[in-house]
Structure formats: structure tokens, C-alpha cells
Write a protein that holds these residues in place. Structure first.
Motif, short mmCIF file in Angstrom:
data_model
loop_
_atom_site.label_atom_id
_atom_site.label_comp_id
_atom_site.label_asym_id
_atom_site.label_seq_id
_atom_site.Cartn_x
_atom_site.Cartn_y
_atom_site.Cartn_z
N ARG A 105 0.83 -1.20 0.00
CA ARG A 105 0.00 0.00 0.00
C ARG A 105 0.87 1.26 0.00
O ARG A 105 1.76 1.40 0.85
CB ARG A 105 -0.90 0.02 1.25
N ALA A 153 -3.64 12.90 1.32
CA ALA A 153 -5.10 12.86 1.13
C ALA A 153 -5.57 14.07 0.33
O ALA A 153 -6.52 13.98 -0.46
CB ALA A 153 -5.80 12.82 2.49
N LEU A 174 -7.79 12.82 -2.82
CA LEU A 174 -9.23 12.93 -2.58
C LEU A 174 -9.82 14.16 -3.27
O LEU A 174 -10.97 14.52 -3.05
CB LEU A 174 -9.51 13.02 -1.07
N ARG A 233 -9.87 9.88 -6.28
CA ARG A 233 -10.33 9.13 -5.11
C ARG A 233 -10.46 7.63 -5.45
O ARG A 233 -10.05 6.77 -4.66
CB ARG A 233 -11.68 9.69 -4.64
N ARG A 284 -7.98 5.26 -3.42
CA ARG A 284 -8.63 4.39 -2.42
C ARG A 284 -8.91 2.99 -2.95
O ARG A 284 -8.59 1.99 -2.31
CB ARG A 284 -9.94 5.03 -1.96
N ASP A 285 -9.55 2.91 -4.12
CA ASP A 285 -10.04 1.62 -4.60
C ASP A 285 -8.98 0.82 -5.34
O ASP A 285 -8.90 -0.40 -5.18
CB ASP A 285 -11.26 1.82 -5.50
N ASN A 307 -5.53 1.21 -2.73
CA ASN A 307 -5.75 1.05 -1.29
C ASN A 307 -4.73 1.86 -0.50
O ASN A 307 -4.13 1.38 0.49
CB ASN A 307 -5.68 -0.44 -0.90
N LEU A 328 -4.00 7.16 3.19
CA LEU A 328 -4.09 8.58 2.87
C LEU A 328 -3.87 9.42 4.12
O LEU A 328 -4.59 9.30 5.10
CB LEU A 328 -5.45 8.88 2.24
#
Length: 228
Positions: free
Chosen positions: A65, A70, A74, A80, A84-85, A88, A91
């Protein structure tokens, strides 16, 4: 488990990164074995962790990871989704005033969950002519918190030329990701000493340092020949 759209995006991003950069992994001081690690790298582009992540073998990639800001990842729905997806990412809120979570605690939690991490000790992108910015203290506190985990220096070469600041179209160039020998914080080692040692381990992997070392070796050999 990564959802199908995220898996497809990860595959596409990996293929694109390899196509544009012809990236090559150079495992100099460590082998790509399934072992939990903290990869710490130089930081010149938002694509750094993508390139590093893409050269890891699939079994290592799945457990690794990146640690990222962030505020950047984000900022929009697509970022995002990628942050995130797809990756992973852990952040981190880089604004001390608004920060609610301790960044080191966030990273330790990820390590305790079995993940390896990609971190950038400079804390922000290096847009100067210096090889590295001064390291932040986070990597020292992380090493102290989990001293049994290998810290692997990684030098990412040429990515700043592939995507120069202000450009939106990548320039195809060959990039190298060099992995050095693992290191650990020593018992009683002071923060300043550890950060200096970590920085030197990273600098030693750069092509400039290699070129300088080769030039020095050649110069010494020529001097030796002249003496004899």
C-alpha cells in the motif's frame, strides 16, 4: 478483495506505466520475495508510487500500500477511485491544523494488518535541483515502532523527465527502479543519525552517484597506472 473495476483499472495503469517508461526493476541488494517491507523512495512526481508499485511482482503488489497525501488523492472522484479503490493507499492529512489522525499510527495500523508500505521520507515532491530534500522524521518513528520490518531504499530514476512539471502528455523515456539492501534502526540510534544513514542509502542507488563512483574509480586506476 479488489472489486472488478478496480482490478481492471490497476491492470490498465500498470500496462500504461510500463509502456510509457519501459520501466526496469533493478534488485541490487534485496530479492523480490514475499516478505513484509517498508519501501522508502525519492519523490519527484505524483506517479512515483505507481511506477514503484507496477514493477513489483503481482504477489507483492497485492499486499503493498502506498502512503500518499489525502489532499491530492481525494481532490476529485477519479483520483479518489485510483487512490482508495485501486491502490488502497494510506491517505495522510498533511495539514497539521486539520489533522485528526496521527500519520505514524495510520502507517503502523496498515503494517499490523499485514501490508507492506511505499513511503516518501521527503514528505513532498522534490522540485529543486538537489538530489533529495531533507527527510521528515516519520520514517524514523515508523522504524522505531516496528523495528523488525525491513526498510528497503528505492531510487526511481528518470520519472521527472517523463512527466515534467506543468506537462499533461508523458514523454516516453526508459525509467529504472533500483532496490537497495534492507536496513533497520539500531538500538539507541538517534533520529538525526538514522535519517542521515537512510538518506545515504537512497542516494547510493541513484545513477548520478553511480556515475560519480565510476568516474572516481577510473581516475584512481589512471593515477595508479601513471605511478607504475
Amino acid at each position: 478483495m479488489m472489486e472488478l473495476p478496480a482490478r481492471a483499472a490497476a491492470a490498465a495503469i500498470t500496462l500504461f506505466a510500463r509502456f510509457i517508461t519501459a520501466v526496469r526493476a533493478d534488485w541490487r541488494g534485496v530479492e523480490p520475495v514475499p516478505r513484509q517491507r517498508i519501501y522508502f523512495a525519492n519523490h519527484v512526481s505524483h506517479g512515483d508510487f505507481i511506477l514503484l508499485w507496477s514493477v513489483l511482482p503481482p504477489n507483492l503488489r497485492r499486499q503493498t500500500r502506498p502512503v500518499a497525501g489525502a489532499d491530492y488523492w481525494l481532490k476529485s472522484p477519479i483520483r479518489r477511485f485510483i487512490g482508495r479503490d485501486v491502490f488502497n493507499a494510506v491517505l495522510i492529512d498533511r495539514d497539521r491544523a486539520s489533522r485528526k489522525d496521527d500519520p505514524v499510527a495510520q502507517m503502523v495500523e496498515a503494517l499490523d494488518g499485514g501490508a507492506s508500505l511505499i513511503v516518501f521520507p521527503e514528505g513532498t515532491r522534490n522540485e529543486t535541483d538537489a538530489p533529495l530534500l531533507p527527510f521528515k522524521s516519520g520514517i524514523y518513528h515508523l522504524a522505531r515502532a516496528r523495528p523488525e520490518i525491513d526498510l528497503v531504499p528505492v531510487w526511481i530514476d528518470n520519472l521527472n523527465r517523463v512527466m515534467p512539471k506543468g506537462e499533461f502528455v508523458p514523454i516516453p523515456l526508459i525509467c529504472t527502479v533500483a532496490f537497495g539492501a534492507p536496513m533497520h534502526v539500531s538500538d539507541g540510534e538517534e533520529k538525526t543519525d538514522f535519517l542521515a544513514r537512510a538518506e545515504q542509502a537512497l542516494r547510493a542507488l541513484s545513477s548520478d552517484e553511480e556515475d560519480n563512483a565510476e568516474s572516481l574509480a577510473e581516475s584512481r586506476a589512471e593515477n595508479q597506472e601513471q605511478r607504475t
